[in-house]
Design a protein around this motif. Structure first.
Motif, PDB file in Angstrom:
ATOM      1  N   ILE A 159       2.416  17.312  -0.697  1.00 57.16           N
ATOM      2  CA  ILE A 159       1.719  18.167   0.497  1.00 57.16           C
ATOM      3  C   ILE A 159       2.666  19.585   0.596  1.00 57.16           C
ATOM      4  O   ILE A 159       2.161  20.622   0.747  1.00 57.16           O
ATOM      5  CB  ILE A 159       1.549  17.274   1.612  1.00 57.16           C
ATOM      6  N   SER A 160       3.941  19.028   0.738  1.00 52.53           N
ATOM      7  CA  SER A 160       4.901  20.221   0.855  1.00 52.53           C
ATOM      8  C   SER A 160       4.691  21.400  -0.162  1.00 52.53           C
ATOM      9  O   SER A 160       4.691  22.614  -0.074  1.00 52.53           O
ATOM     10  CB  SER A 160       6.349  19.860   1.178  1.00 52.53           C
ATOM     11  N   GLU A 193       6.048   8.680  -0.146  1.00 50.34           N
ATOM     12  CA  GLU A 193       7.060   9.798  -0.069  1.00 50.34           C
ATOM     13  C   GLU A 193       6.929  10.832  -1.104  1.00 50.34           C
ATOM     14  O   GLU A 193       6.915  12.179  -0.979  1.00 50.34           O
ATOM     15  CB  GLU A 193       8.616   9.131  -0.489  1.00 50.34           C
ATOM     16  N   ASN A 194       6.087  10.362  -2.077  1.00 48.65           N
ATOM     17  CA  ASN A 194       5.783  11.421  -3.109  1.00 48.65           C
ATOM     18  C   ASN A 194       4.412  12.174  -2.526  1.00 48.65           C
ATOM     19  O   ASN A 194       4.446  13.645  -2.912  1.00 48.65           O
ATOM     20  CB  ASN A 194       5.169  10.838  -4.352  1.00 48.65           C
ATOM     21  N   LEU A 195       3.605  11.637  -1.803  1.00 46.93           N
ATOM     22  CA  LEU A 195       2.590  12.422  -1.094  1.00 46.93           C
ATOM     23  C   LEU A 195       3.056  13.630  -0.195  1.00 46.93           C
ATOM     24  O   LEU A 195       2.538  14.542  -0.327  1.00 46.93           O
ATOM     25  CB  LEU A 195       1.639  11.489  -0.214  1.00 46.93           C
ATOM     26  N   LEU A 209       0.850  -1.275   0.031  1.00 46.57           N
ATOM     27  CA  LEU A 209       0.013  -0.051  -0.121  1.00 46.57           C
ATOM     28  C   LEU A 209       0.825   1.376  -0.165  1.00 46.57           C
ATOM     29  O   LEU A 209       0.416   2.207  -0.661  1.00 46.57           O
ATOM     30  CB  LEU A 209      -0.969  -0.072   1.037  1.00 46.57           C
ATOM     31  N   LYS A 210       1.932   1.390   0.959  1.00 46.65           N
ATOM     32  CA  LYS A 210       2.892   2.472   0.697  1.00 46.65           C
ATOM     33  C   LYS A 210       3.576   2.669  -0.323  1.00 46.65           C
ATOM     34  O   LYS A 210       3.498   3.813  -0.941  1.00 46.65           O
ATOM     35  CB  LYS A 210       3.954   2.318   1.833  1.00 46.65           C
ATOM     36  N   PHE A 211       3.685   1.647  -1.393  1.00 42.27           N
ATOM     37  CA  PHE A 211       4.193   1.662  -2.650  1.00 42.27           C
ATOM     38  C   PHE A 211       3.233   2.212  -3.710  1.00 42.27           C
ATOM     39  O   PHE A 211       3.360   3.026  -4.620  1.00 42.27           O
ATOM     40  CB  PHE A 211       4.792   0.398  -3.135  1.00 42.27           C
ATOM     41  N   ILE A 212       1.973   1.584  -3.215  1.00 44.52           N
ATOM     42  CA  ILE A 212       1.018   1.845  -4.652  1.00 44.52           C
ATOM     43  C   ILE A 212       0.545   3.552  -4.381  1.00 44.52           C
ATOM     44  O   ILE A 212       0.356   4.223  -5.265  1.00 44.52           O
ATOM     45  CB  ILE A 212      -0.326   1.189  -4.250  1.00 44.52           C
ATOM     46  N   ASN A 227      -4.593  14.117   0.895  1.00 43.69           N
ATOM     47  CA  ASN A 227      -3.285  13.616   0.997  1.00 43.69           C
ATOM     48  C   ASN A 227      -2.901  13.411   2.335  1.00 43.69           C
ATOM     49  O   ASN A 227      -2.276  12.246   2.648  1.00 43.69           O
ATOM     50  CB  ASN A 227      -2.145  14.308   0.363  1.00 43.69           C
ATOM     51  N   LYS A 228      -3.037  14.519   3.349  1.00 46.99           N
ATOM     52  CA  LYS A 228      -2.767  14.337   4.608  1.00 46.99           C
ATOM     53  C   LYS A 228      -3.264  13.341   5.390  1.00 46.99           C
ATOM     54  O   LYS A 228      -2.998  12.527   6.193  1.00 46.99           O
ATOM     55  CB  LYS A 228      -3.061  15.395   5.480  1.00 46.99           C
TER      56      LYS A 228
END
Length: 85
Positions: free
Chosen positions: A29-30, A23-25, A16-19, A58-59
């Motif tokens: 956000i930033s 890191e891109n999220l 799920l973290k990969f999908i 995203n958050k």
């Protein structure tokens, strides 16, 4: 619950973290938060609203993934205690 099932859950979480590319999220956000403080951000109210909704979405997603990860770690610790008696 078995150790194998716990490991499957851990594997699912990694997937799920990969999908969702967490890191891109975080980077997105930033970037969006930086845009939201730029002069003229509110000149286009619809665009500003979209940006704020995207930040919130995203958050929320990151928070759910992080919470799930933390809970899974706690389950592993509890399972370890259970196994050792």
């Amino acid at each position: 619950i078995t150790e194998e099932q716990l490991n499957q859950l851990k594997s699912t979480l990694v997937t799920l973290k990969f999908i969702f590319d967490t890191e891109n999220l975080k980077r997105e956000i930033s970037s969006l938060e930086s845009k939201s403080i730029e002069p003229g951000f509110w000149d286009d109210a619809k665009k500003a609203e979209f940006v704020l909704k995207k930040i919130k979405s995203n958050k929320n997603l990151l928070n759910k993934i992080s919470t799930t990860e933390l809970l899974l770690e706690e389950i592993f610790v509890l399972y370890s205690f259970f196994k050792t008696g």
